[in-house]
Design a protein around this motif. Structure first.
Motif, short mmCIF file in Angstrom:
data_model
loop_
_atom_site.label_atom_id
_atom_site.label_comp_id
_atom_site.label_asym_id
_atom_site.label_seq_id
_atom_site.Cartn_x
_atom_site.Cartn_y
_atom_site.Cartn_z
N VAL A 1 0.98 -1.22 -0.12
CA VAL A 1 -0.06 -0.13 -0.16
C VAL A 1 0.87 1.21 -0.09
N SER A 2 1.86 1.18 0.78
CA SER A 2 2.85 2.49 0.75
C SER A 2 3.62 2.59 -0.62
N ARG A 3 3.91 1.36 -1.22
CA ARG A 3 4.43 1.72 -2.50
C ARG A 3 3.57 2.33 -3.40
N ILE A 4 2.36 1.89 -3.52
CA ILE A 4 1.05 2.35 -4.40
C ILE A 4 1.21 4.11 -3.97
N ASP A 5 0.96 4.35 -2.85
CA ASP A 5 0.93 5.81 -2.43
C ASP A 5 1.87 6.35 -2.95
N ASP A 6 3.06 5.79 -2.79
CA ASP A 6 4.37 6.68 -3.40
C ASP A 6 4.17 6.68 -5.23
N ALA A 7 3.71 5.63 -5.64
CA ALA A 7 3.64 5.80 -7.12
C ALA A 7 2.47 7.01 -7.35
N PHE A 8 1.40 7.02 -6.70
CA PHE A 8 0.33 7.89 -7.04
C PHE A 8 0.82 9.44 -6.59
N ALA A 9 1.89 9.59 -5.71
CA ALA A 9 2.28 11.06 -5.28
C ALA A 9 3.24 11.31 -6.32
N MET A 10 4.12 10.29 -6.83
CA MET A 10 5.09 10.70 -7.79
C MET A 10 4.70 10.66 -9.18
N GLY A 11 3.34 10.39 -9.47
CA GLY A 11 2.92 10.51 -10.69
C GLY A 11 3.34 9.21 -11.64
N GLU A 12 3.83 8.32 -10.95
CA GLU A 12 4.40 6.89 -11.91
C GLU A 12 3.49 6.49 -12.47
N SER B 1 -7.88 2.82 -10.89
CA SER B 1 -8.07 3.81 -12.08
C SER B 1 -8.69 5.19 -11.45
N LYS B 2 -9.28 4.90 -10.16
CA LYS B 2 -10.18 6.02 -9.76
C LYS B 2 -9.30 7.02 -9.10
N PHE B 3 -7.86 6.70 -8.88
CA PHE B 3 -7.08 7.56 -8.25
C PHE B 3 -5.94 8.09 -8.85
N THR B 4 -5.80 7.47 -10.32
CA THR B 4 -4.69 8.00 -11.18
C THR B 4 -5.11 7.81 -12.56
N GLN B 5 -4.36 8.60 -13.53
CA GLN B 5 -4.75 8.38 -14.87
C GLN B 5 -3.54 7.58 -15.43
N HIS B 6 -2.36 7.54 -14.66
CA HIS B 6 -1.37 6.99 -15.22
C HIS B 6 -1.28 5.44 -14.97
N ILE B 7 -2.23 4.91 -15.54
CA ILE B 7 -2.25 3.35 -15.29
C ILE B 7 -3.03 2.65 -16.34
N ASP B 8 -2.39 1.27 -16.80
CA ASP B 8 -2.97 0.76 -18.10
C ASP B 8 -2.81 -1.00 -17.32
N TYR B 9 -3.12 -1.91 -18.19
CA TYR B 9 -3.00 -3.29 -17.87
C TYR B 9 -2.54 -3.80 -18.87
N TYR B 10 -1.90 -5.30 -18.85
CA TYR B 10 -1.39 -6.21 -19.54
C TYR B 10 -1.56 -7.59 -19.33
N ILE B 11 -1.78 -8.05 -20.48
CA ILE B 11 -2.38 -9.78 -20.27
C ILE B 11 -1.20 -10.32 -21.21
N PRO B 12 -0.42 -11.29 -20.59
CA PRO B 12 0.26 -12.01 -21.83
C PRO B 12 -0.27 -12.77 -22.86
N ASP B 13 0.25 -12.97 -24.00
CA ASP B 13 -0.47 -13.99 -25.07
C ASP B 13 0.02 -15.23 -24.77
N ARG B 14 -1.22 -16.03 -24.46
CA ARG B 14 -0.76 -17.34 -24.14
C ARG B 14 0.05 -18.27 -25.11
N HIS B 15 -0.19 -17.89 -26.41
CA HIS B 15 0.47 -18.70 -27.45
C HIS B 15 2.01 -18.14 -27.77
N LYS B 16 2.33 -16.93 -27.50
CA LYS B 16 3.66 -16.35 -27.64
C LYS B 16 4.36 -16.22 -26.44
N GLU B 17 3.66 -15.90 -25.13
CA GLU B 17 4.76 -15.62 -23.99
C GLU B 17 4.30 -16.83 -23.17
#
Length: 568
Positions: free
Chosen positions: A68-79, A103-119
């Protein structure tokens, strides 16, 4: 397939009698409760009325405060934060929940799912490179990562931090992540060890909300996703999972997220969902995205905030599921032909089959189908990136993971748990693996494990069954591992009318005891008994009791699990 009938010990009859009086219920039902560890009125109240307030403090989980603290730091620093998850139902629901919440607390967020067949499974080099190239400095990994020691070290070399939220068994060494949330790690004091991966994501959102005094509704709105993951990942429906599944089903039936609602509508069932319905109606469709194409499509559906977009995504996923069913059927037929053509394979204690053209995304389903025919530990393999990749499935009571551990030197990679696993192997090691796997299983599995069993909770007379009896059973739901629907046995049963086959292999019949009411009954896969049951000849049945709803008419029905003519 022949099945063993195993009746549970009666338990403490005095305790059952006392509980029956306290709860004003039938003694047989009290006996079932006692067998499940419920012996007092207060324990029964907790069981029948699961409360969200009984969820454990998320900060009891090792490293939760650090996460939780690491996520707080990421929000504070705009990571930039990347939510990374596996491509199955548990992984995609976990990503949808965690991405949706944070995503309610930052716009700097995305998601990633690996490709089952390639990764392939777990944390991939490609995924880490994607994060580095796009400026992500924190990855929250869900339903994977607990064994990705080398991959996390690689990420650290690129100045990318990881928070791992996993529920699989760790290896000897934990990855050097900022935080490792996994109740199964040896030094974690968290009191419940069997959360699904999505459940770990839920606890992270809960912890963040507690730390910042946020409304619990902010994370509880995703409880339908947690319930879907519990159902699909076949985790025990006890403790926190029972609470989450119970309230998740309420939300699914009353106010599901837009993606699940659209999928329910397209599937043709949009009310009265049970965990079993989730397993057979929703989970295969969500899984189909990653099996046939890319699991990103499932996440897109689950995070939709627009009705039209949700319907468009669910239509796509439904089409993928249709294609999956065709592929599954064809591959199963080919695999059965391979076994049937080889007498050596038929007489083994294991099944290991391989075909280079099989779809990697469907082999797990094929492994389960093969167990339906040959009830034994099974591995199905195909070709992927120059290696053989496979899915393994086990039978009740046999620890598949331990068997694979004995073959570890022959495997490039493997992971999973007691009943299901994935593995990767070099082509030149396939024969050695097949022989070693057979040797290990043959030396440790028992004959009883090679015969599926029907676990019977209690004996009943039909006169004990009425509306109140069934309503109490219904309140024992949701049903799943560690809290299965009670199975009863009744002797001296007779036909009332002629049984007949419905579909290809299901048996429809009406049955009674002397001086009892007549029950409509259905025996799925029991068509072979159509001509074995004769008028005026007694037999025994084991069954569950359910409510059959047809055109808004509700009637009690027995779902027959097994039949034994008493003259045999």
């Amino acid at each position: 397939m022949k099945r063993r009938w195993v009746q549970a010990p009666g338990g403490n009859l005095e305790t059952a009698d006392s509980l029956a009086q306290q709860l004003n219920i039938d003694k047989s039902l009290a006996q079932v409760l006692v067998q499940r560890g419920i012996s007092t009125f207060d324990e029964a109240r907790v069981y029948f009325r699961p409360q969200m307030s009984k969820l454990h403090d998320p900060f009891l989980m090792k490293d939760m405060d650090i996460a939780v603290s690491r996520i707080d730091d990421a929000f504070a620093m705009g990571e930039k934060i990347l939510i990374y998850g596996d491509y199955d139902v548990d992984g995609t629901t976990a990503v949808a929940l965690t991405y949706g919440f944070f995503s309610k607390f930052t716009q700097h967020i995305d998601y990633y799912i690996p490709d089952r067949h390639k990764e392939g499974y777990g944390i991939s080099v490609q995924g880490i490179d994607y994060a580095s190239q796009n400026g992500f400095s924190l990855i929250i990994a869900l339903d994977c990562g607990i064994k990705s020691v080398e991959r996390i070290a690689y990420a650290n070399s690129l100045n990318i931090d990881f928070i791992i939220c996993d529920h699989h068994l760790p290896g000897d060494e934990l990855p050097a992540a900022v935080a490792v949330l996994d109740p199964k790690r040896a030094d974690c004091p968290y009191p419940f060890k069997e959360l699904a991966g999505c459940g770990i994501g839920f606890k992270l959102a809960q912890a963040y909300s507690i730390r910042h005094s946020l409304d619990p509704g902010g994370y509880e709105q995703y409880i339908d996703l947690v319930m879907v993951s519990i159902a699909a990942d076949i985790v025990p429906v006890e403790d926190e999972n029972r609470i989450l599944a119970y309230h998740g089903l309420i939300r699914l039936n009353q106010e599901p997220c837009k993606g699940l609602k659209a999928l329910m509508d397209i599937a043709g069932k949009n009310k009265d969902f049970t965990l079993t319905d989730v397993v057979f109606v929703l989970a295969p469709r969500i899984n189909a995205a990653g099996r046939m194409d890319h699991a990103n499509e499932a996440v897109k559906m689950l995070i939709c905030r627009d009705d039209a977009m949700a319907r468009e995504q669910s239509l796509l996923i439904n089409l993928q599921n249709t294609a999956r069913k065709t592929s599954d059927q064809n591959m199963t037929e080919e695999a059965l032909a391979l076994i049937d053509e080889c007498e050596i394979l038929i007489n083994k204690k294991t099944t290991v089959v391989y075909h280079e053209s099989w779809n990697k995304g469907v082999i797990g389903i094929v492994a389960s189908r093969l167990i339906e025919r040959y009830y034994r530990p099974t591995v199905v393999l195909t070709t992927s990136n120059g290696l053989l990749t496979g899915s393994a499935r086990s039978v009740s009571g046999f620890d598949l993971y331990e068997a694979l551990l004995g073959c570890e030197d022959l495997l490039e990679q493997f992971g999973g748990h007691k009943f299901a696993a994935g593995l990767t192997i070099k082509p030149e090691n396939i024969q050695s693996f097949t022989d070693r796997f057979e040797e290990i299983v043959a030396s440790t599995i028992t004959e009883d494990m090679l015969c599926p069993e029907i676990k019977i909770d209690a004996e009943l007379d039909f006169n004990q069954i009425d509306g109140k009896f069934q309503r109490i059973i219904a309140r024992m739901a949701p049903f799943g591992p560690s809290n299965t629907a009670p199975v009863f046995i009744t002797h001296n049963v007779f036909l009332s009318g002629k049984p007949h086959v419905v579909g290809i292999k299901h048996l429809k019949l009406t049955i009674k005891q002397q001086n009892s009411i007549i029950f409509d009954s259905i025996g799925f896969g029991l068509a072979e008994y159509e001509n074995l049951l004769q008028p005026n000849q007694p037999f025994s049945v084991c069954y569950t009791i359910e409510e059959n709803i047809w055109k808004d008419q509700r009637r009690l029905q027995l779902n027959i699990k097994g039949i034994k003519p008493e003259y045999s």
